[in-house]
Design an enzyme around this catalytic site. Structure first.
Site, PDB file in Angstrom:
ATOM      1  N   LYS A 143      28.834  26.057  20.459  1.00 15.62           N
ATOM      2  CA  LYS A 143      29.385  27.636  19.836  1.00 15.62           C
ATOM      3  C   LYS A 143      31.419  27.234  20.791  1.00 15.62           C
ATOM      4  O   LYS A 143      32.355  27.793  19.699  1.00 15.62           O
ATOM      5  CB  LYS A 143      28.486  28.686  20.300  1.00 15.62           C
ATOM      6  CG  LYS A 143      29.152  30.506  19.998  1.00 15.62           C
ATOM      7  CD  LYS A 143      28.433  31.145  19.798  1.00 15.62           C
ATOM      8  CE  LYS A 143      28.062  32.354  20.603  1.00 15.62           C
ATOM      9  NZ  LYS A 143      28.833  32.934  20.940  1.00 15.62           N
ATOM     10  N   ASN A 144      30.858  28.293  22.010  1.00 21.68           N
ATOM     11  CA  ASN A 144      31.817  28.820  22.295  1.00 21.68           C
ATOM     12  C   ASN A 144      33.170  27.296  23.126  1.00 21.68           C
ATOM     13  O   ASN A 144      34.157  27.162  23.268  1.00 21.68           O
ATOM     14  CB  ASN A 144      31.548  28.940  24.098  1.00 21.68           C
ATOM     15  CG  ASN A 144      30.801  30.305  23.355  1.00 21.68           C
ATOM     16  OD1 ASN A 144      31.036  30.506  22.690  1.00 21.68           O
ATOM     17  ND2 ASN A 144      30.220  30.662  24.977  1.00 21.68           N
ATOM     18  N   CYS A 162      32.093  44.331  22.327  1.00 24.99           N
ATOM     19  CA  CYS A 162      30.844  43.698  22.563  1.00 24.99           C
ATOM     20  C   CYS A 162      29.799  44.419  23.050  1.00 24.99           C
ATOM     21  O   CYS A 162      30.013  45.959  22.820  1.00 24.99           O
ATOM     22  CB  CYS A 162      31.515  42.297  23.681  1.00 24.99           C
ATOM     23  SG  CYS A 162      29.749  41.379  23.701  1.00 24.99           S
ATOM     24  N   ARG A 202      35.466  44.182  27.273  1.00 27.37           N
ATOM     25  CA  ARG A 202      35.641  43.155  26.714  1.00 27.37           C
ATOM     26  C   ARG A 202      38.034  42.926  27.355  1.00 27.37           C
ATOM     27  O   ARG A 202      37.992  42.132  26.334  1.00 27.37           O
ATOM     28  CB  ARG A 202      34.957  42.186  26.464  1.00 27.37           C
ATOM     29  CG  ARG A 202      33.653  41.725  27.339  1.00 27.37           C
ATOM     30  CD  ARG A 202      33.190  41.094  26.668  1.00 27.37           C
ATOM     31  NE  ARG A 202      33.584  39.925  26.420  1.00 27.37           N
ATOM     32  CZ  ARG A 202      32.378  38.610  25.254  1.00 27.37           C
ATOM     33  NH1 ARG A 202      31.633  39.301  24.923  1.00 27.37           N
ATOM     34  NH2 ARG A 202      32.809  36.885  25.752  1.00 27.37           N
ATOM     35  N   ASP A 256      25.708  33.680  30.441  1.00 26.63           N
ATOM     36  CA  ASP A 256      25.078  33.711  29.170  1.00 26.63           C
ATOM     37  C   ASP A 256      23.825  33.005  29.046  1.00 26.63           C
ATOM     38  O   ASP A 256      23.009  33.554  27.899  1.00 26.63           O
ATOM     39  CB  ASP A 256      25.960  32.209  28.171  1.00 26.63           C
ATOM     40  CG  ASP A 256      27.352  33.048  27.981  1.00 26.63           C
ATOM     41  OD1 ASP A 256      28.120  31.701  27.379  1.00 26.63           O
ATOM     42  OD2 ASP A 256      27.860  33.897  27.763  1.00 26.63           O
ATOM     43  N   ARG A 275      24.183  34.050  15.618  1.00 27.84           N
ATOM     44  CA  ARG A 275      25.494  34.060  16.124  1.00 27.84           C
ATOM     45  C   ARG A 275      25.567  32.242  17.138  1.00 27.84           C
ATOM     46  O   ARG A 275      26.441  31.777  16.883  1.00 27.84           O
ATOM     47  CB  ARG A 275      26.454  35.072  16.651  1.00 27.84           C
ATOM     48  CG  ARG A 275      26.614  36.052  15.422  1.00 27.84           C
ATOM     49  CD  ARG A 275      27.598  37.073  16.033  1.00 27.84           C
ATOM     50  NE  ARG A 275      28.527  36.729  16.157  1.00 27.84           N
ATOM     51  CZ  ARG A 275      29.438  37.325  17.977  1.00 27.84           C
ATOM     52  NH1 ARG A 275      28.956  38.836  17.512  1.00 27.84           N
ATOM     53  NH2 ARG A 275      30.360  36.468  17.990  1.00 27.84           N
TER      54      ARG A 275
HETATM   55  C1  EPZ Z   1      33.696  33.147  27.511  1.00 24.04           C
HETATM   56  O1  EPZ Z   1      34.033  34.842  27.016  1.00 24.04           O
HETATM   57  C2  EPZ Z   1      32.323  32.721  26.597  1.00 24.04           C
HETATM   58  N1  EPZ Z   1      32.588  33.590  24.781  1.00 24.04           N
HETATM   59  C3  EPZ Z   1      31.786  34.188  27.060  1.00 24.04           C
HETATM   60  O2  EPZ Z   1      30.179  33.616  26.425  1.00 24.04           O
HETATM   61  C4  EPZ Z   1      30.947  33.955  28.130  1.00 24.04           C
HETATM   62  O3  EPZ Z   1      29.833  35.086  28.766  1.00 24.04           O
HETATM   63  C5  EPZ Z   1      32.126  34.096  29.150  1.00 24.04           C
HETATM   64  O4  EPZ Z   1      33.115  33.347  28.560  1.00 24.04           O
HETATM   65  C6  EPZ Z   1      31.877  33.665  30.599  1.00 24.04           C
HETATM   66  O5  EPZ Z   1      31.414  32.573  30.742  1.00 24.04           O
HETATM   67  C7  EPZ Z   1      33.374  32.073  24.287  1.00 24.04           C
HETATM   68  O6  EPZ Z   1      33.511  30.952  24.765  1.00 24.04           O
HETATM   69  C8  EPZ Z   1      33.634  32.876  23.131  1.00 24.04           C
HETATM   70  P1  EPZ Z   1      36.172  35.647  30.527  1.00 24.04           P
HETATM   71  P2  EPZ Z   1      35.460  34.914  27.758  1.00 24.04           P
HETATM   72  O7  EPZ Z   1      37.839  35.513  29.912  1.00 24.04           O
HETATM   73  O8  EPZ Z   1      36.089  34.096  27.226  1.00 24.04           O
HETATM   74  C9  EPZ Z   1      37.254  38.795  32.813  1.00 24.04           C
HETATM   75  C10 EPZ Z   1      28.053  34.309  24.318  1.00 24.04           C
HETATM   76  O9  EPZ Z   1      27.681  35.310  24.633  1.00 24.04           O
HETATM   77  N2  EPZ Z   1      38.513  39.482  31.669  1.00 24.04           N
HETATM   78  O10 EPZ Z   1      35.450  33.899  30.728  1.00 24.04           O
HETATM   79  O11 EPZ Z   1      35.914  37.135  26.798  1.00 24.04           O
HETATM   80  C11 EPZ Z   1      36.242  39.586  31.998  1.00 24.04           C
HETATM   81  O12 EPZ Z   1      36.219  41.663  31.812  1.00 24.04           O
HETATM   82  C12 EPZ Z   1      29.565  34.811  25.138  1.00 24.04           C
HETATM   83  O13 EPZ Z   1      28.649  32.751  24.187  1.00 24.04           O
HETATM   84  C13 EPZ Z   1      39.541  40.417  32.220  1.00 24.04           C
HETATM   85  O14 EPZ Z   1      39.325  41.018  33.350  1.00 24.04           O
HETATM   86  O15 EPZ Z   1      34.829  35.404  29.519  1.00 24.04           O
HETATM   87  C14 EPZ Z   1      34.961  39.012  32.894  1.00 24.04           C
HETATM   88  O16 EPZ Z   1      34.078  40.198  33.083  1.00 24.04           O
HETATM   89  C15 EPZ Z   1      29.527  36.332  25.565  1.00 24.04           C
HETATM   90  N3  EPZ Z   1      40.316  39.811  31.533  1.00 24.04           N
HETATM   91  C16 EPZ Z   1      35.279  38.409  33.275  1.00 24.04           C
HETATM   92  O17 EPZ Z   1      36.530  37.966  33.037  1.00 24.04           O
HETATM   93  C17 EPZ Z   1      40.740  39.154  30.636  1.00 24.04           C
HETATM   94  O18 EPZ Z   1      42.354  39.150  30.012  1.00 24.04           O
HETATM   95  C18 EPZ Z   1      35.030  36.551  32.337  1.00 24.04           C
HETATM   96  O19 EPZ Z   1      35.737  36.353  31.062  1.00 24.04           O
HETATM   97  C19 EPZ Z   1      40.219  38.339  30.787  1.00 24.04           C
HETATM   98  C20 EPZ Z   1      38.538  38.469  30.727  1.00 24.04           C
END
Ligand code: EPZ
Length: 421
Positions: free
Chosen positions: A22-23, A116, A121, A304, A398
């Site tokens: 999915k991701n 979310c 996020r 996840d 989803r």
């Molecule tokens: C991806 O989300 C996945 N979603 C998430 O899966 C997954 O949990 C996450 O990566 C971590 O592995 C998709 O790929 C669509 P991040 P993403 O940016 O990209 C902080 C699921 O269940 N951050 O790696 O949004 C954030 O707050 C979903 O399938 C910032 O601070 O995650 C978090 O603490 C849920 N500023 C950390 O980084 C930013 O601009 C990791 O977030 C972006 C992120």
């Protein structure tokens, strides 16, 4: 609205085939925007987010067709139209349109993703990347307006190894003039999958999968065919369900290397794990050791899989500790597990989990991985204790295509019912 009804106590047995990630899919679909000719993606999961992305690209002028699990995207007729609301609000990953439209057309107007269900996020790192590449980014009425006369390569350090920011910057930088260096990049397999597609489309990306990615911008990109990697989170969920029900399940069509962290933790608990080239066999045991788990960025234990793992850890003897270092408050499944008799105390971003026998209850999923944790909990309730009802099925749908069908074929007693309003 539906709910899932589960009668537990039946060890899962058999083989389950895992679909495309999915991701990955929800990044690869917008990435196709960067091509001038047709991109074919196969091994697509049958998920609502994928269908919604197809509608969004159609709204932007792409012609989309489907053939079995293939999505054929002809982006030649596309333009960058403002999308402040509508379908983009239905899925968080619509933010990938920002990098893709910016890279192809030099501008994008995209509504900010909806909230979310486990914690705020932010996308500040995405914006930092776009601005470093020369774009002006403003937030007007909840939509990001992003515009660049000319995208120029830049050196970008990510304060956190963000999956989304890494991918979004790769998308925009693919068509920037000159070279871009992303430092402290995320290393998830989905990043490699997107870079593989982009390079097949004519991009010049090196280092995906490491913490430093170099992108040499190109003037034009073309179509190709790409097969999506298997869904490591779906695979890990079934591995954990097999262990929790003390079953014997082979998870097929996966990349075992992507499963290393969850394999290691299951083995530490005493689960028997047999790795083959493209599958893993899980044989559950009557007793499990307690373990400590830290959810980290890849190749650490995936956040996840944190909530499904939490359910399994209720089945171990002694006291286990599960800490999420990525999302500190991704524990909305805990109160629901407590309703099922779990013994869990929260200390900051750690769940302290004691062994317990679970009993049925009506529980509610607040995000897709919490939903998976609750389904596994229902399966783990000993037989003859009654039915567990899980609402919030729209979240589960989803992330897990054919969940009820797959679990039923593995011997679970699980079915959908419509909630009477
Ligand atoms: C991806 O989300 C996945 N979603 C998430 O899966 C997954 O949990 C996450 O990566 C971590 O592995 C998709 O790929 C669509 P991040 P993403 O940016 O990209 C902080 C699921 O269940 N951050 O790696 O949004 C954030 O707050 C979903 O399938 C910032 O601070 O995650 C978090 O603490 C849920 N500023 C950390 O980084 C930013 O601009 C990791 O977030 C972006 C992120």
């Amino acid at each position: 609205m539906d709910k899932l009804m589960i009668s537990g106590g039946r060890p899962l047995h058999g083989t389950v085939r895992i679909s495309g990630a999915k991701n990955s899919a929800i990044a690869l679909i917008p990435a196709a925007v960067l091509a001038e000719t047709t991109v074919t993606l196969d091994n697509l999961p049958q998920l609502s987010d994928v269908a919604i992305y197809g509608e969004i690209l159609s709204e932007l002028g792409a012609s989309i067709s489907w053939h079995a699990d293939e999505m054929i995207i002809d982006p030649s007729g596309m333009r960058s139209a403002p999308m402040p609301n509508g379908n983009v609000k239905k899925l968080r990953a619509s933010y990938y349109l920002m990098g893709a439209l910016l890279g192809r057309f030099g501008e994008a107007v995209i509504g900010l993703p909806g909230g979310c269900n486990f914690e705020p996020r932010p996308i500040d790192l995405h914006i930092k990347g776009f601005e470093a590449l020369g774009a002006i980014v403003t937030n007007e009425n909840g939509a990001l307006h992003i515009k660049a006369k000319e995208l120029r390569g830049a050196k970008i350090y990510l304060d956190m190894a963000s999956v989304g920011a890494t991918i979004n910057i790769m998308l925009a930088a693919s068509r920037a003039k000159g070279s871009t260096l992303i430092e402290n990049a995320a290393k998830e397999p989905e990043i490699v999958d997107v870079a593989t597609l982009l390079n097949s489309m004519g991009a010049n990306i090196k280092g995906a999968g490491t913490e430093t990615i170099r992108i040499e911008g190109v003037d034009t990109m073309h179509g190709c065919r790409h097969s999506i990697i298997p869904d490591r989170i779906q695979a890990g969920t079934y591995m954990i369900a097999a262990a929790a029900t003390r079953g014997d399940v082979t998870i097929d069509q996966i990349i075992p290397k992507h499963m290393e962290a969850v394999t290691a933790k299951l083995q530490e608990m005493g689960v028997k794990v047999y790795e083959m080239d493209e599958s893993i066999r899980i044989v559950g045991q009557p007793e499990y050791n307690h373990v400590d788990v830290k959810a980290l960025v890849y190749p650490g234990f995936a956040t996840d899989l944190q909530s499904p793992m939490c359910t399994l850890m209720t089945q171990s003897s002694g006291v286990s500790v599960l800490t999420d270092h990525v999302y500190g408050s991704r524990f909305k499944h805990i109160p629901e597990l407590l309703r099922m008799g779990a013994k869990v105390k929260m200390e900051g971003r750690s769940a302290i989990i004691e062994g317990a026998t679970l009993s049925p209850a009506r529980v509610h999923a607040t995000d897709l991985r919490a939903g998976a944790a609750l389904v596994i909990a229902g399966l783990t309730v000993p037989s003859g204790r009654g039915i567990t009802e899980v609402t919030g099925v729209e979240y589960i749908d989803r992330g897990y295509d054919n969940l009820v069908e797959n679990l039923t074929s593995l011997g679970a007693e699980i079915w959908r019912e419509t909630i009477k309003e």
